[in-house]
Design a protein around this motif. Structure first.
Motif, PDB file in Angstrom:
ATOM      1  N   MET A   1     -15.631  -5.010  -5.205  1.00  0.00           N
ATOM      2  CA  MET A   1     -15.427  -4.977  -4.040  1.00  0.00           C
ATOM      3  C   MET A   1     -13.936  -4.464  -3.960  1.00  0.00           C
ATOM      4  SD  MET A   1     -15.360  -8.227  -1.341  1.00  0.00           S
ATOM      5  CE  MET A   1     -14.451  -8.127   0.223  1.00  0.00           C
ATOM      6  N   SER A   2     -13.711  -3.621  -2.998  1.00  0.00           N
ATOM      7  CA  SER A   2     -12.236  -3.040  -2.999  1.00  0.00           C
ATOM      8  C   SER A   2     -11.462  -3.723  -2.041  1.00  0.00           C
ATOM      9  CB  SER A   2     -12.332  -1.500  -2.316  1.00  0.00           C
ATOM     10  OG  SER A   2     -12.884  -1.264  -1.073  1.00  0.00           O
ATOM     11  N   LYS A   3     -10.034  -3.400  -2.034  1.00  0.00           N
ATOM     12  CA  LYS A   3      -9.131  -4.317  -1.526  1.00  0.00           C
ATOM     13  C   LYS A   3      -8.555  -3.183  -0.961  1.00  0.00           C
ATOM     14  CE  LYS A   3      -9.438  -8.330  -3.844  1.00  0.00           C
ATOM     15  NZ  LYS A   3      -8.864  -9.979  -3.562  1.00  0.00           N
ATOM     16  N   LEU A   4      -7.303  -3.551   0.157  1.00  0.00           N
ATOM     17  CA  LEU A   4      -6.328  -2.623   0.889  1.00  0.00           C
ATOM     18  C   LEU A   4      -5.136  -3.193   0.746  1.00  0.00           C
ATOM     19  CD1 LEU A   4      -8.467  -2.376   4.201  1.00  0.00           C
ATOM     20  CD2 LEU A   4      -8.361  -0.669   2.459  1.00  0.00           C
ATOM     21  N   LYS A   5      -4.320  -2.305   0.281  1.00  0.00           N
ATOM     22  CA  LYS A   5      -2.836  -2.723   0.027  1.00  0.00           C
ATOM     23  C   LYS A   5      -2.246  -2.076   1.437  1.00  0.00           C
ATOM     24  CE  LYS A   5       1.232  -1.766  -2.469  1.00  0.00           C
ATOM     25  NZ  LYS A   5       1.982  -1.231  -3.526  1.00  0.00           N
ATOM     26  N   SER A  33       7.443  -4.893   3.161  1.00  0.00           N
ATOM     27  CA  SER A  33       6.838  -5.786   2.355  1.00  0.00           C
ATOM     28  C   SER A  33       5.160  -5.591   2.335  1.00  0.00           C
ATOM     29  CB  SER A  33       6.931  -7.013   2.886  1.00  0.00           C
ATOM     30  OG  SER A  33       6.382  -7.257   4.064  1.00  0.00           O
ATOM     31  N   SER A  34       4.404  -5.640   1.294  1.00  0.00           N
ATOM     32  CA  SER A  34       3.247  -5.346   1.309  1.00  0.00           C
ATOM     33  C   SER A  34       2.238  -6.702   0.658  1.00  0.00           C
ATOM     34  CB  SER A  34       2.985  -4.330  -0.110  1.00  0.00           C
ATOM     35  OG  SER A  34       3.741  -3.220   0.252  1.00  0.00           O
ATOM     36  N   VAL A  35       0.971  -6.522   1.429  1.00  0.00           N
ATOM     37  CA  VAL A  35      -0.134  -7.707   1.104  1.00  0.00           C
ATOM     38  C   VAL A  35      -1.193  -6.853   0.761  1.00  0.00           C
ATOM     39  CG1 VAL A  35       1.103  -9.384   2.850  1.00  0.00           C
ATOM     40  CG2 VAL A  35      -0.716  -7.608   3.605  1.00  0.00           C
ATOM     41  N   VAL A  36      -2.192  -7.591  -0.132  1.00  0.00           N
ATOM     42  CA  VAL A  36      -3.387  -6.868  -0.526  1.00  0.00           C
ATOM     43  C   VAL A  36      -4.387  -7.862   0.247  1.00  0.00           C
ATOM     44  CG1 VAL A  36      -4.957  -6.577  -2.404  1.00  0.00           C
ATOM     45  CG2 VAL A  36      -2.384  -6.297  -2.792  1.00  0.00           C
ATOM     46  N   LEU A  37      -5.380  -7.258   0.905  1.00  0.00           N
ATOM     47  CA  LEU A  37      -6.307  -8.016   1.609  1.00  0.00           C
ATOM     48  C   LEU A  37      -7.659  -7.449   1.273  1.00  0.00           C
ATOM     49  CD1 LEU A  37      -4.535  -8.419   4.936  1.00  0.00           C
ATOM     50  CD2 LEU A  37      -4.692 -10.230   3.303  1.00  0.00           C
ATOM     51  N   PRO A  38      -8.628  -8.371   1.422  1.00  0.00           N
ATOM     52  CA  PRO A  38      -9.970  -7.525   1.347  1.00  0.00           C
ATOM     53  C   PRO A  38     -10.623  -6.516   2.386  1.00  0.00           C
ATOM     54  CG  PRO A  38     -10.295 -10.003   2.177  1.00  0.00           C
ATOM     55  CD  PRO A  38      -8.887  -9.576   1.628  1.00  0.00           C
ATOM     56  N   ASP A  39     -11.340  -5.432   1.992  1.00  0.00           N
ATOM     57  CA  ASP A  39     -11.850  -4.590   3.086  1.00  0.00           C
ATOM     58  C   ASP A  39     -12.957  -5.094   3.567  1.00  0.00           C
ATOM     59  OD1 ASP A  39     -12.121  -2.222   4.127  1.00  0.00           O
ATOM     60  OD2 ASP A  39     -12.455  -1.133   2.384  1.00  0.00           O
ATOM     61  N   ARG A  48      -6.581  -1.818  12.811  1.00  0.00           N
ATOM     62  CA  ARG A  48      -6.745  -0.875  14.220  1.00  0.00           C
ATOM     63  C   ARG A  48      -5.721  -1.138  15.116  1.00  0.00           C
ATOM     64  NH1 ARG A  48     -12.015  -1.283  15.227  1.00  0.00           N
ATOM     65  NH2 ARG A  48     -12.372  -0.343  13.116  1.00  0.00           N
ATOM     66  N   ARG A  49      -5.598  -2.607  15.440  1.00  0.00           N
ATOM     67  CA  ARG A  49      -4.536  -3.077  16.557  1.00  0.00           C
ATOM     68  C   ARG A  49      -3.121  -2.804  16.109  1.00  0.00           C
ATOM     69  NH1 ARG A  49      -6.041  -5.169  21.366  1.00  0.00           N
ATOM     70  NH2 ARG A  49      -3.922  -5.899  21.224  1.00  0.00           N
ATOM     71  N   ILE A  50      -2.793  -2.791  14.768  1.00  0.00           N
ATOM     72  CA  ILE A  50      -1.411  -2.781  14.313  1.00  0.00           C
ATOM     73  C   ILE A  50      -1.117  -1.351  13.640  1.00  0.00           C
ATOM     74  CG2 ILE A  50      -0.970  -5.257  14.319  1.00  0.00           C
ATOM     75  CD1 ILE A  50      -1.028  -5.046  11.147  1.00  0.00           C
ATOM     76  N   ALA A  51      -1.742  -0.241  13.891  1.00  0.00           N
ATOM     77  CA  ALA A  51      -1.946   0.909  12.955  1.00  0.00           C
ATOM     78  C   ALA A  51      -0.369   1.612  13.135  1.00  0.00           C
ATOM     79  CB  ALA A  51      -2.991   1.741  13.561  1.00  0.00           C
ATOM     80  N   PRO A  52       0.429   1.499  14.035  1.00  0.00           N
ATOM     81  CA  PRO A  52       1.606   2.254  14.276  1.00  0.00           C
ATOM     82  C   PRO A  52       2.735   1.484  13.371  1.00  0.00           C
ATOM     83  CG  PRO A  52       0.846   1.863  16.409  1.00  0.00           C
ATOM     84  CD  PRO A  52      -0.266   1.190  15.570  1.00  0.00           C
ATOM     85  N   VAL A  54       2.033  -0.026  10.314  1.00  0.00           N
ATOM     86  CA  VAL A  54       1.685  -0.156   8.826  1.00  0.00           C
ATOM     87  C   VAL A  54       1.289   0.976   8.294  1.00  0.00           C
ATOM     88  CG1 VAL A  54       1.097  -2.716   9.126  1.00  0.00           C
ATOM     89  CG2 VAL A  54      -0.788  -1.133   9.368  1.00  0.00           C
ATOM     90  N   LYS A  55       1.114   1.299   6.696  1.00  0.00           N
ATOM     91  CA  LYS A  55       0.527   2.059   5.994  1.00  0.00           C
ATOM     92  C   LYS A  55      -0.630   1.552   5.188  1.00  0.00           C
ATOM     93  CE  LYS A  55       2.670   3.647   2.285  1.00  0.00           C
ATOM     94  NZ  LYS A  55       3.673   4.019   1.313  1.00  0.00           N
ATOM     95  N   VAL A  56      -1.641   2.143   5.149  1.00  0.00           N
ATOM     96  CA  VAL A  56      -2.776   1.601   4.251  1.00  0.00           C
ATOM     97  C   VAL A  56      -3.010   2.389   3.019  1.00  0.00           C
ATOM     98  CG1 VAL A  56      -5.284   0.536   4.624  1.00  0.00           C
ATOM     99  CG2 VAL A  56      -3.612   0.368   6.638  1.00  0.00           C
TER     100      VAL A  56
END
Length: 61
Positions: A1-5, A33-39, A48-52, A54-56
């Motif tokens: 399973m991939s994750k998103l930083k 700051s960065s967090v790693v969350l499940p995709d 999608r709500r906070i796209a402006p 963050v960088k994914v």
């Protein structure tokens, strides 16, 4: 399973309170700051709500 930083790259000062709450719930504390969350669908919806603000990046384990 991939994750998103996910990295917070824009200040949330003056943002919509709902977007600020989403950013806090994802675990961000400071700018750049960065967090790693499940995709999954829930994380993608939040991004999608906070796209402006963050960088994914995709991280494979």
């Amino acid at each position: 399973m991939s994750k998103l930083k996910i990295t917070l790259v824009k200040s949330v000062i003056g943002s919509v309170p709902k977007n600020r709450a989403i950013i806090e719930s994802m675990g961000f504390h400071k700018l750049n700051s960065s967090v790693v969350l499940p995709d999954n669908a829930a994380t993608r919806g939040q991004i999608r709500r906070i796209a402006p603000y963050v960088k994914v990046e995709e991280v494979n384990e």
